[in-house]
Design a protein around this motif. Structure first.
Motif, PDB file in Angstrom:
ATOM      1  N   GLU A 162       0.819  -1.209   0.000  1.00 15.99           N
ATOM      2  CA  GLU A 162       0.000   0.000   0.000  1.00 15.99           C
ATOM      3  C   GLU A 162       0.852   1.258   0.000  1.00 15.99           C
ATOM      4  O   GLU A 162       0.466   2.287  -0.556  1.00 15.99           O
ATOM      5  CB  GLU A 162      -0.936   0.003   1.211  1.00 15.99           C
ATOM      6  N   ARG A 163       2.029   1.180   0.613  1.00 11.93           N
ATOM      7  CA  ARG A 163       2.921   2.341   0.646  1.00 11.93           C
ATOM      8  C   ARG A 163       3.528   2.626  -0.724  1.00 11.93           C
ATOM      9  O   ARG A 163       4.083   3.702  -0.949  1.00 11.93           O
ATOM     10  CB  ARG A 163       4.028   2.107   1.681  1.00 11.93           C
ATOM     11  N   ARG A 164       3.397   1.655  -1.634  1.00  8.12           N
ATOM     12  CA  ARG A 164       3.857   1.850  -3.014  1.00  8.12           C
ATOM     13  C   ARG A 164       2.678   2.034  -3.969  1.00  8.12           C
ATOM     14  O   ARG A 164       2.834   1.956  -5.176  1.00  8.12           O
ATOM     15  CB  ARG A 164       4.715   0.660  -3.441  1.00  8.12           C
ATOM     16  N   PRO A 204     -16.750   4.047  10.091  1.00  7.20           N
ATOM     17  CA  PRO A 204     -18.174   3.745   9.912  1.00  7.20           C
ATOM     18  C   PRO A 204     -18.391   2.898   8.669  1.00  7.20           C
ATOM     19  O   PRO A 204     -17.499   2.809   7.804  1.00  7.20           O
ATOM     20  CB  PRO A 204     -18.786   5.140   9.742  1.00  7.20           C
ATOM     21  N   PRO A 205     -19.545   2.263   8.538  1.00  3.94           N
ATOM     22  CA  PRO A 205     -19.857   1.550   7.287  1.00  3.94           C
ATOM     23  C   PRO A 205     -19.773   2.522   6.102  1.00  3.94           C
ATOM     24  O   PRO A 205     -20.196   3.667   6.203  1.00  3.94           O
ATOM     25  CB  PRO A 205     -21.290   1.070   7.508  1.00  3.94           C
ATOM     26  N   GLY A 206     -19.194   2.031   5.006  1.00  6.67           N
ATOM     27  CA  GLY A 206     -19.037   2.890   3.835  1.00  6.67           C
ATOM     28  C   GLY A 206     -17.662   3.507   3.725  1.00  6.67           C
ATOM     29  O   GLY A 206     -17.375   4.226   2.765  1.00  6.67           O
ATOM     30  N   ALA A 207     -16.775   3.221   4.709  1.00  7.55           N
ATOM     31  CA  ALA A 207     -15.407   3.754   4.673  1.00  7.55           C
ATOM     32  C   ALA A 207     -14.408   2.612   4.768  1.00  7.55           C
ATOM     33  O   ALA A 207     -14.657   1.605   5.433  1.00  7.55           O
ATOM     34  CB  ALA A 207     -15.190   4.739   5.811  1.00  7.55           C
ATOM     35  N   VAL A 208     -13.274   2.771   4.089  1.00  6.60           N
ATOM     36  CA  VAL A 208     -12.201   1.782   4.136  1.00  6.60           C
ATOM     37  C   VAL A 208     -10.892   2.503   4.431  1.00  6.60           C
ATOM     38  O   VAL A 208     -10.759   3.705   4.187  1.00  6.60           O
ATOM     39  CB  VAL A 208     -12.078   0.991   2.816  1.00  6.60           C
ATOM     40  N   HIS A 209      -9.927   1.754   4.946  1.00  6.50           N
ATOM     41  CA  HIS A 209      -8.620   2.333   5.270  1.00  6.50           C
ATOM     42  C   HIS A 209      -7.536   1.711   4.399  1.00  6.50           C
ATOM     43  O   HIS A 209      -7.559   0.511   4.108  1.00  6.50           O
ATOM     44  CB  HIS A 209      -8.248   2.107   6.733  1.00  6.50           C
ATOM     45  N   GLN A 210      -6.586   2.557   4.002  1.00  7.84           N
ATOM     46  CA  GLN A 210      -5.353   2.119   3.348  1.00  7.84           C
ATOM     47  C   GLN A 210      -4.213   2.973   3.896  1.00  7.84           C
ATOM     48  O   GLN A 210      -4.429   4.101   4.355  1.00  7.84           O
ATOM     49  CB  GLN A 210      -5.416   2.318   1.825  1.00  7.84           C
ATOM     50  N   TYR A 211      -2.997   2.423   3.835  1.00  8.44           N
ATOM     51  CA  TYR A 211      -1.834   3.256   4.120  1.00  8.44           C
ATOM     52  C   TYR A 211      -1.618   4.212   2.948  1.00  8.44           C
ATOM     53  O   TYR A 211      -1.798   3.834   1.782  1.00  8.44           O
ATOM     54  CB  TYR A 211      -0.583   2.411   4.319  1.00  8.44           C
ATOM     55  N   VAL A 212      -1.220   5.433   3.260  1.00  6.20           N
ATOM     56  CA  VAL A 212      -1.000   6.413   2.207  1.00  6.20           C
ATOM     57  C   VAL A 212       0.272   6.045   1.436  1.00  6.20           C
ATOM     58  O   VAL A 212       1.268   5.624   2.040  1.00  6.20           O
ATOM     59  CB  VAL A 212      -0.886   7.837   2.802  1.00  6.20           C
ATOM     60  N   PRO A 213       0.272   6.154   0.115  1.00  8.94           N
ATOM     61  CA  PRO A 213       1.505   5.873  -0.623  1.00  8.94           C
ATOM     62  C   PRO A 213       2.540   6.963  -0.379  1.00  8.94           C
ATOM     63  O   PRO A 213       2.186   8.124  -0.132  1.00  8.94           O
ATOM     64  CB  PRO A 213       1.049   5.863  -2.087  1.00  8.94           C
ATOM     65  N   LEU A 214       3.795   6.584  -0.424  1.00  7.64           N
ATOM     66  CA  LEU A 214       4.851   7.580  -0.321  1.00  7.64           C
ATOM     67  C   LEU A 214       4.795   8.511  -1.531  1.00  7.64           C
ATOM     68  O   LEU A 214       4.266   8.151  -2.591  1.00  7.64           O
ATOM     69  CB  LEU A 214       6.216   6.890  -0.245  1.00  7.64           C
TER      70      LEU A 214
END
Length: 429
Positions: free
Chosen positions: A41-43, A101-111
């Motif tokens: 995810e960082r890439r 909340p429902p309807g949201a997802v998380h990712q690591y921010v790319p560099l």
């Protein structure tokens, strides 16, 4: 518009040095600073499918920034928008996972490497981007502008220190700030600095952290631990950094005779420092136990080290007196709003530049007290542990001061309403 040569050079260098960036990522992963299972995810490689429909990208760098954005994320999902939340640290990812909340997802921010950003934007295709505080990454800002994706700074900060640095590069910061569709600042001072540096559209909406709900806690865990420490004087050193734990241990030793059965709780900012702090306690002649090892504070425990993630809500509820970390060493201070909302009297050192306006408001209301050294901290802790009425007055004053400064979420949503409408219509700037 043509970019200044320094930004173009930065773009070229981050492109050429991409192999070195990969090496840096793996080095950070070995040090425990990156999530091995989600390093891609960082890439810019996604680990989730993009939700259908219109999507807003919301970014906060670390714990405080991302948690302050949660009320905004909830409002956006309630409007029928999908939300991608990104952050850059393992602790923030763990905390956010429990609160999305429902309807949201998380990712690591790319560099901020051109190819990583292109890969990220190609997959997620956001209709709107909201970034918190002072996240101004050149390649990301330019890539969003090239794709005509509106970029809004929310809860914007521009400290005097950052302002002085950017003044030395006026063309570069102006070229970046001009690409923000809107900058929503925490304070008038932040707004003035952003405008002087070249942001064309700046408004003051207040600090989102005042509106963030207090961290949750399992009522059963609160009841269990409250029973274990019943009758004992308890105080908490929260979000501590190297050097501050030694101070807390010295205070414990100084107060142990006056306050029999004193329990000092230490929650380090970085949980992996638990073994190090336990060693410091042993060297100081104190009996320590660590939460990460499944231990609880029994009657033999002098120092309880909470080297876990996501339990601040539990220990703020347990401790009537809280020292905020990052203030006795030149870190700049961590957010005191959470303990204020949960009924703690707050102590802090002189290093508060990261949240100066928050501390000023609580200090003015006499909900917090400045302690400049070990002796002052020991006196303050002792007085508050001896005077329950004073502790309650301080806690009430802190809670009232924080409540009076709320409303930033409403003002932020009102300000970005035109962009929300555009996103729902699928229109780009």
């Amino acid at each position: 518009m043509r970019l200044p040569i320094l930004i173009r050079t930065y773009h070229a260098m981050t492109t050429v040095l991409e192999p070195a960036v990969i090496g840096l990522l793996y080095w950070r992963q070995r040090k425990g600073r990156e999530d091995k299972t989600r390093l891609g995810e960082r890439r810019g490689y996604p680990s989730r499918q993009r939700p259908k429909g219109h999507l807003v990208w919301v970014h906060g760098a670390s714990n405080g920034e991302t948690l302050s954005l949660m009320p905004v994320v909830e409002r956006l999902t309630q409007r029928g928008l999908s939300v991608l939340v990104t952050s850059g640290t393992k602790t923030s990812a763990a905390l956010i996972a429990r609160r999305l909340p429902p309807g949201a997802v998380h990712q690591y921010v790319p560099l901020d490497v051109p190819r990583y950003i292109r890969r990220f934007l190609k997959h997620w295709q956001p209709d709107l981007a909201l970034v918190a505080e002072s996240e101004i990454w050149p390649n990301t800002v330019v890539a969003l502008d090239q794709r005509r994706i509106p970029l809004v700074m929310v809860n914007g900060r521009m400290s005097d220190r950052s302002y002085q640095r950017w003044q030395k590069l006026p063309r570069n910061i102006k070229a970046l700030l001009e690409r923000f569709a809107l900058c929503l600042a925490q304070t008038t001072e932040d707004a003035e600095r952003l405008a002087r540096l070249g942001a064309p559209r700046v408004f003051v909406t207040g600090n989102l952290k005042f509106d963030a709900p207090p961290p949750p806690a399992d009522p059963r865990a609160v009841a269990h631990l409250s029973g274990l420490v019943a009758g004992r004087p308890v105080w908490l050193a929260a979000s501590t950094h190297p050097g501050e734990e030694s101070i807390a241990l010295a205070v414990h030793r100084a107060l142990a005779q006056r306050h029999p059965n004193l329990l000092t709780i230490v929650v380090p900012r970085h949980p992996q420092r638990g073994p190090e702090i336990a060693t410091l306690a042993t060297q100081a002649g104190l009996r320590a136990s660590r939460r990460s090892q499944g231990m609880v504070p029994d009657r033999a425990t002098d120092v309880y080290i909470v080297d876990t993630i996501g339990e601040m809500g539990l220990f703020y509820r347990l401790s009537p007196v809280v020292l905020m970390g990052g203030t006795l060493t030149p870190i700049g201070g961590h957010n005191p709003i959470e303990p204020a909302k949960l009924g703690s009297a707050i102590l802090h050192g002189p290093h508060i530049h990261n949240a100066e306006e928050i501390y000023a408001a609580i200090d003015k209301a006499r909900g917090a007290l400045l302690v400049k050294d070990n002796a002052a901290l020991a006196r303050a802790v002792s007085e508050l542990l001896s005077n329950a009425a004073l502790t309650r007055r301080m806690a009430r004053a802190a809670a009232d001061a924080v409540q009076a400064l709320g409303g930033a979420v409403d003002r932020t949503i009102q300000s970005v309403e035109p962009f929300i409408v555009q996103a729902k219509l699928g229109a780009r700037r």
